[in-house]
Motif scaffolding. Sequence first.
Motif, PDB file in Angstrom:
ATOM      1  N   UNK A  12       0.816  -1.215   0.000  1.00 13.50           N
ATOM      2  CA  UNK A  12       0.000   0.000   0.000  1.00 13.50           C
ATOM      3  C   UNK A  12       0.847   1.261   0.000  1.00 13.50           C
ATOM      4  N   UNK A  13       1.877   1.295   0.848  1.00 15.78           N
ATOM      5  CA  UNK A  13       2.759   2.475   0.895  1.00 15.78           C
ATOM      6  C   UNK A  13       3.533   2.637  -0.410  1.00 15.78           C
ATOM      7  N   UNK A  14       3.994   1.508  -0.972  1.00 13.47           N
ATOM      8  CA  UNK A  14       4.765   1.585  -2.213  1.00 13.47           C
ATOM      9  C   UNK A  14       3.890   2.096  -3.363  1.00 13.47           C
ATOM     10  N   UNK A  15       2.674   1.564  -3.493  1.00 11.52           N
ATOM     11  CA  UNK A  15       1.793   1.994  -4.588  1.00 11.52           C
ATOM     12  C   UNK A  15       1.371   3.448  -4.405  1.00 11.52           C
ATOM     13  N   UNK A 272      -2.084   8.615  11.529  1.00 16.94           N
ATOM     14  CA  UNK A 272      -2.777   8.568  10.251  1.00 16.94           C
ATOM     15  C   UNK A 272      -1.916   7.958   9.151  1.00 16.94           C
ATOM     16  N   UNK A 273      -0.588   7.986   9.295  1.00 16.62           N
ATOM     17  CA  UNK A 273       0.298   7.450   8.249  1.00 16.62           C
ATOM     18  C   UNK A 273      -0.010   5.970   7.976  1.00 16.62           C
ATOM     19  N   UNK A 274       0.030   5.074   8.988  1.00 20.82           N
ATOM     20  CA  UNK A 274      -0.344   3.678   8.705  1.00 20.82           C
ATOM     21  C   UNK A 274      -1.858   3.499   8.558  1.00 20.82           C
ATOM     22  N   UNK A 275      -2.649   4.315   9.287  1.00 17.99           N
ATOM     23  CA  UNK A 275      -4.105   4.157   9.250  1.00 17.99           C
ATOM     24  C   UNK A 275      -4.653   4.417   7.852  1.00 17.99           C
ATOM     25  N   UNK A 276      -4.099   5.424   7.165  1.00 14.92           N
ATOM     26  CA  UNK A 276      -4.549   5.748   5.803  1.00 14.92           C
ATOM     27  C   UNK A 276      -4.302   4.572   4.863  1.00 14.92           C
ATOM     28  N   UNK A 277      -3.139   3.962   4.984  1.00 16.04           N
ATOM     29  CA  UNK A 277      -2.801   2.820   4.118  1.00 16.04           C
ATOM     30  C   UNK A 277      -3.762   1.666   4.372  1.00 16.04           C
TER      31      UNK A 277
END
Length: 388
Positions: A12-15, A272-277
């Motif tokens: 998710x973070x990479x895309x 929110x950084x991991x939560x958004x993903x």
Amino acid sequence: MLLSIAFVLIFGMFSGWVCKKLNLPSLLGMIITGILIGPHIFNLLDDSILNISSELRRIALIIILMRAGLSLDLNDLKKVGRPAILMCFLPATVEIIGMVVLAPKLLGISVIDAAIMGSVVAAVSPAVIVPKMLKLMEEGYGKENSIPQLILAGASVDDVFVIVLFSVFTSLAQGASVSIKSFIDIPVSIGLGIGVGIIIGIILNQFFMKMRMRDTSKTVILLSIAFILVTIEDKFNIPFSALISVMTIGITIQKQREMLATRLASKFNKLWVPAEVILFVLVGASVDIKYALSAGVAAIVLILGVMVFRMAGVYLSLLKTHLSTKERIFCMIAYTPKATVQAAIGGVPLQMGLACGNIVLTVAVLAILITAPLGAFFVDLSYKKLLK
């Protein structure tokens, strides 16, 4: 489950990073990742994480709404006034009317089925809108007429209104009678949510003043209380909006202790950084691409058509305001993304055994795939050109 969480976060973070490099919304990459690793294509996610997907998505929504509350100045909210109230229900109402007008002609379904479909599609997505509006507030765009605050206020209540209408229309489709209480529950739910949020916010402010603790501990307490409120809404049959209450707690803390609110908002920014993903990858994982591909051109035309109706509803909400033409156009664009509610209730009519179940789910899936990335993209593209 641990391997599935690793897949969600890493892919998710990479895309999202790739989409940012291409000047596209990062959430587009996350949704596509969810579709690919979800159960309908490569099936890389464990059933255990899919079973709690809706709960994880709600946690992410709680985080961003609390963050929004901690950043919202009540004076700005008061300055918005009447348009904010109209934005809570008028765009959604006009969109549902558009669905009732267009869907029977384009898809050959009944009026009541079109109303159910409209109530699924009409909900705007706080998960898409809130981060964008917080970014605008931080950069100072739209500050003079409190445009981000106007959109935030409307988006936080819009979902409550639409979900109540959804329950009304599905009851009618099942042959049940609808009482006046269903409609009375809408303002009661909003009012009770605000009242509970104010009380808890005042109590927490007093508690934090007397008890010395790290901001991290305060963040944990806020999250825990938010989880309790959401659980109360789920378990007890009372008209109460926990998500509005969560946002109001943040607003109350901001009103009474601005410095504390700023520090806590910083903590929620990090969460929110991991939560958004997790949120957008799991939204993608809930999408069955086969339904979207089977919909045909008519369903795409329908979604684009009701978006025009929604924009007309926003325009009506902003009549007799001081907003310029450019600012009104921005509000119309910013109020189009859909994702979380459609992922949550799109499959409910099918589970209920309603004849319209398949087509409602198909249109809900398409609405996510079309409006979430497009809405986010055009907000990013236009805000510097349309807002001061």
